[in-house]
Scaffold this motif. Structure first.
Motif, mmCIF file in Angstrom:
data_model
loop_
_atom_site.group_PDB
_atom_site.id
_atom_site.type_symbol
_atom_site.label_atom_id
_atom_site.label_comp_id
_atom_site.label_asym_id
_atom_site.label_seq_id
_atom_site.Cartn_x
_atom_site.Cartn_y
_atom_site.Cartn_z
ATOM 1 N N GLN A 13 0.637 -1.195 0.086
ATOM 2 C CA GLN A 13 -0.003 -0.060 0.060
ATOM 3 C C GLN A 13 0.903 1.221 0.018
ATOM 4 O OE1 GLN A 13 -1.954 0.784 4.108
ATOM 5 N NE2 GLN A 13 -1.539 -1.297 4.231
ATOM 6 N N SER A 45 -2.499 2.625 -4.503
ATOM 7 C CA SER A 45 -2.500 4.010 -4.039
ATOM 8 C C SER A 45 -3.395 4.134 -2.471
ATOM 9 C CB SER A 45 -3.045 5.073 -5.249
ATOM 10 O OG SER A 45 -4.261 4.838 -5.415
ATOM 11 N N THR A 46 -3.935 3.287 -2.472
ATOM 12 C CA THR A 46 -4.967 3.262 -1.157
ATOM 13 C C THR A 46 -4.058 3.161 0.167
ATOM 14 O OG1 THR A 46 -6.883 2.591 -2.275
ATOM 15 C CG2 THR A 46 -7.216 2.535 0.060
ATOM 16 N N LYS A 47 -3.905 3.796 1.081
ATOM 17 C CA LYS A 47 -3.346 3.900 2.227
ATOM 18 C C LYS A 47 -4.114 3.677 3.528
ATOM 19 C CE LYS A 47 -0.454 7.179 1.535
ATOM 20 N NZ LYS A 47 1.031 7.944 1.715
ATOM 21 N N ILE A 73 -4.801 0.678 5.231
ATOM 22 C CA ILE A 73 -5.445 -0.609 5.202
ATOM 23 C C ILE A 73 -4.856 -1.475 6.344
ATOM 24 C CG2 ILE A 73 -5.635 -2.892 3.622
ATOM 25 C CD1 ILE A 73 -5.134 -1.046 1.145
ATOM 26 N N LEU A 104 -11.408 3.824 -0.665
ATOM 27 C CA LEU A 104 -10.795 3.266 -1.679
ATOM 28 C C LEU A 104 -10.029 4.661 -2.506
ATOM 29 C CD1 LEU A 104 -9.659 1.122 -3.839
ATOM 30 C CD2 LEU A 104 -11.700 1.716 -5.411
ATOM 31 N N SER A 105 -8.955 4.527 -2.813
ATOM 32 C CA SER A 105 -8.098 5.764 -3.333
ATOM 33 C C SER A 105 -8.941 6.067 -4.820
ATOM 34 C CB SER A 105 -6.758 5.642 -3.522
ATOM 35 O OG SER A 105 -6.213 6.702 -4.283
ATOM 36 N N ALA A 119 -7.289 4.301 -7.583
ATOM 37 C CA ALA A 119 -7.151 2.983 -7.844
ATOM 38 C C ALA A 119 -8.463 2.509 -8.373
ATOM 39 C CB ALA A 119 -7.065 2.212 -6.290
ATOM 40 N N ARG A 120 -9.462 3.323 -8.550
ATOM 41 C CA ARG A 120 -10.536 2.922 -9.562
ATOM 42 C C ARG A 120 -10.098 2.408 -11.031
ATOM 43 N NH1 ARG A 120 -14.685 3.510 -6.397
ATOM 44 N NH2 ARG A 120 -14.581 5.283 -4.735
ATOM 45 N N GLU A 143 -8.809 -1.944 -7.409
ATOM 46 C CA GLU A 143 -10.259 -1.844 -7.098
ATOM 47 C C GLU A 143 -10.820 -3.397 -6.717
ATOM 48 O OE1 GLU A 143 -14.354 0.319 -8.551
ATOM 49 O OE2 GLU A 143 -12.407 0.059 -9.845
ATOM 50 N N TYR A 177 -9.184 -4.574 -3.251
ATOM 51 C CA TYR A 177 -9.804 -3.867 -2.315
ATOM 52 C C TYR A 177 -11.355 -4.358 -2.004
ATOM 53 C CZ TYR A 177 -12.223 -0.012 0.333
ATOM 54 O OH TYR A 177 -12.874 0.715 1.220
#
Length: 329
Positions: free
Chosen positions: A207, A217-219, A221, A233-234, A237-238, A243, A246
């Motif tokens: 992460q 990019s999602t931090k 976690i 969710l960042s 990241a979509r 995604e 996640y």
């Protein structure tokens, strides 16, 4: 009953071949980072080894940019001999791992030849001081599985001509993937240790690491998964694999998932009667310390349950565990 007896006998023979079974070890990094233009200084490396010993480690993996060091540092082989002599005097297990091999399908023969020549140069320089040394011939090969499987026998043969008895460590393609390894038929070669690297689930362990791109990019976690503690969710990241990872983290972010994956590769090793190590596992410092501790202790226990020695990535650096002071030995 007869099959069980034969399996026990085979595993006993393997144990005799590798009498030095490591306790959980550590990666001492820095000498693989060509972008930092490293110079190999034995005093600095030995000082770090002494620090690791004070923390209880008796098994060390030393990632090396072998080609870079051989061609930019005239003192490299002489300094490496000093490090090897020190580890031998201290009964430290030392894995020399080749990182900057640049193996690829393009110009494969030339690149394999360079790999052979560089390993032979190291072995001739060490001149028999190898009682505690293991060679990880290629870190995270990125060839097709069929190409890699066909390349290895000649590579091993060239090494054996110089050092007939030195144990060699080999993994599968796709970054030493345990999944690739579980699909692979072992080579018909002796004194081979099979390795895999474990960074599952990637969403958690990597992460916020810039080099792995938007998917991570999602931090924030947590480990293990806790719905109430999960970050949003960042946006970056979509639409990426991040995604999906996640979405699935409730299923993957726990010890049960670890046990499932490690259990599969452990069963593969038992089925084929081969020795298996995990030469890399770790978590980025972007994760909170408590979650990192939870993850590393869980994974360490799962590896121990299956009798698989593990080497943490890394002592100091982006995944450094120095400050965590974990009881993983």
């Amino acid at each position: 009953m007869r099959l069980t007896i034969l399996l026990v006998m085979a595993l006993t023979i393997q144990s005799l071949l590798f009498a030095q079974i490591p306790n959980n070890g550590i990666n001492l990094t820095g000498m693989e980072r060509t972008w930092d233009k490293p110079s190999f200084h034995s005093k600095a490396i030995i000082s770090q080894l002494k620090e690791l010993q004070r923390f209880g480690y008796t098994s060390v993996r030393l990632p090396l940019a072998v080609d870079y060091l051989l061609h930019t540092d005239q003192r490299f082989l002489r300094e490496l001999r000093k490090v090897v002599r020190y580890t031998e005097s201290q009964d430290l297990i030392l894995i020399l791992a080749y990182f900057d091999h640049q193996l690829a399908e393009d110009q494969l023969d030339l690149k394999v030849l360079k790999l052979q020549e560089n390993w032979i140069a190291i072995l001739k320089s060490l001149d028999g001081n190898l009682s505690n040394i293991y060679l990880e011939l290629v870190n995270e090969p990125q060839l097709s599985p069929n190409t890699w499987h066909s390349v290895v026998p000649d590579l091993v043969e060239s090494i054996r001509k110089v050092s007939p008895n030195i144990p060699l460590i080999l993994g599968a393609t796709n970054f030493n993937s345990l999944f690739e390894l579980s699909r692979m038929k072992p080579w018909d070669l002796d004194r081979i240790i099979y390795t895999f690297h474990y960074y599952e689930p990637f969403l958690y362990t990597h992460q916020g690491t810039a080099w792995t791109g938007p998917q991570n990019s999602t931090k924030g976690i947590p480990y293990p998964f806790a719905a109430e503690a999960m970050p949003v969710l960042s946006p970056q990241a979509r639409g990426t694999a991040g995604e999906i990872n996640y979405r699935d983290y409730a299923l993957t972010g726990n010890r049960i998932a670890m046990e499932d994956k490690i259990g599969q590769i452990s069963q593969w090793a038992k089925q084929h009667q081969v020795v298996l190590w995990c030469t890399e596992f770790g978590v980025t410092v972007n994760s909170d310390p408590k979650s990192r501790q939870n993850y590393l202790l869980d994974l360490n226990q799962v590896l121990q349950n299956h009798g698989i020695p593990g080497f943490i990535w890394e002592w100091e650096g982006n995944f450094g565990v120095k400050e965590l002071n974990l009881p993983l030995r």
